[in-house]
Design an enzyme around this catalytic site. Sequence first.
Site, PDB file in Angstrom:
ATOM      1  N   CYS A  78       0.651  -1.539  -0.130  1.00  0.00           N
ATOM      2  CA  CYS A  78      -0.034  -0.008   0.352  1.00  0.00           C
ATOM      3  C   CYS A  78       1.029   1.436   0.079  1.00  0.00           C
ATOM      4  CB  CYS A  78      -0.681  -0.383   1.208  1.00  0.00           C
ATOM      5  SG  CYS A  78      -1.737   1.634   0.941  1.00  0.00           S
ATOM      6  N   CYS A 192      -0.459   3.848  -6.246  1.00  0.00           N
ATOM      7  CA  CYS A 192      -1.723   2.874  -5.711  1.00  0.00           C
ATOM      8  C   CYS A 192      -1.892   1.740  -5.989  1.00  0.00           C
ATOM      9  CB  CYS A 192      -2.923   3.423  -5.735  1.00  0.00           C
ATOM     10  SG  CYS A 192      -3.865   2.324  -4.398  1.00  0.00           S
TER      11      CYS A 192
END
Length: 267
Positions: A78, A192
Amino acid sequence: MSSSDPSAPLLFFDSGIGGLSVLREVRQSLPFAPLVYAADYAGLPYGTKSEAEIMARVPALLGRLVERYRPRLIAIACNTACTIALSHVRAALDVPVVGTVPAIKPAAEMTQTGVIGLLGTAATIRQAYVDRLQMAHAPGMTLLRHAAPELVHAAESKLRTECVDPQVYQDAMRGLTNHPDGDRLDVVVLGCTHFPLVQDELAAASNGIRFVDGSAGIARRISHLTAEQNWPPAPTDGIFVTTGNVQDINALRPALATFGLTQIKSL
């Protein structure tokens, strides 16, 4: 780093299913590795949270996961969590931790025009860490940034086989190309881990722009760190852990099975 227990898993962590883009790369190089994938659905999305919230939440959750699953290595798949909390996690846990950050270095090596785009969450693109990456790896180049939280939801919906309006992808790309010098943009960093899951859709909404993310580099790093370790003689069923309601994962079960994650559990 050594692991004499073949059953000790690799632990992947993300706010949702974005980290599957990283797990996919790791499975190619380490097909027999036991896998635990943890999705913090109770905290999704991370991109709208404050730095303080993420710094408090991520180390605490990973501490609980380490106690339960005793992993040989943690991959924080992440970008938002890593740009904010990676150093805190490493300080708190006695387990090797591999992070993921926006792939600005490979983008700088790919670009022909010197204009790079970064699609990420609002929390990621505003971090000083991104400024430092640009100064270190893309000095003199132009880095266009755009927060595209709608792509997180698009990726989640895609894996649930729900329909996504193509306008979502067009708007995300226009968020970059409408910048000054946006007409010279030729490489976009998917900042992302959710975004590589919709890369084909983003490519269809652009005109020959190339995309890059950090998953291949993370896979190489994990392979290097575990090169001398023991693994089971055959693949094992992977575990998917959610901080949310297990029933909410039912629509994801077919997609998760393609990644080798067949056991669904709650944290």
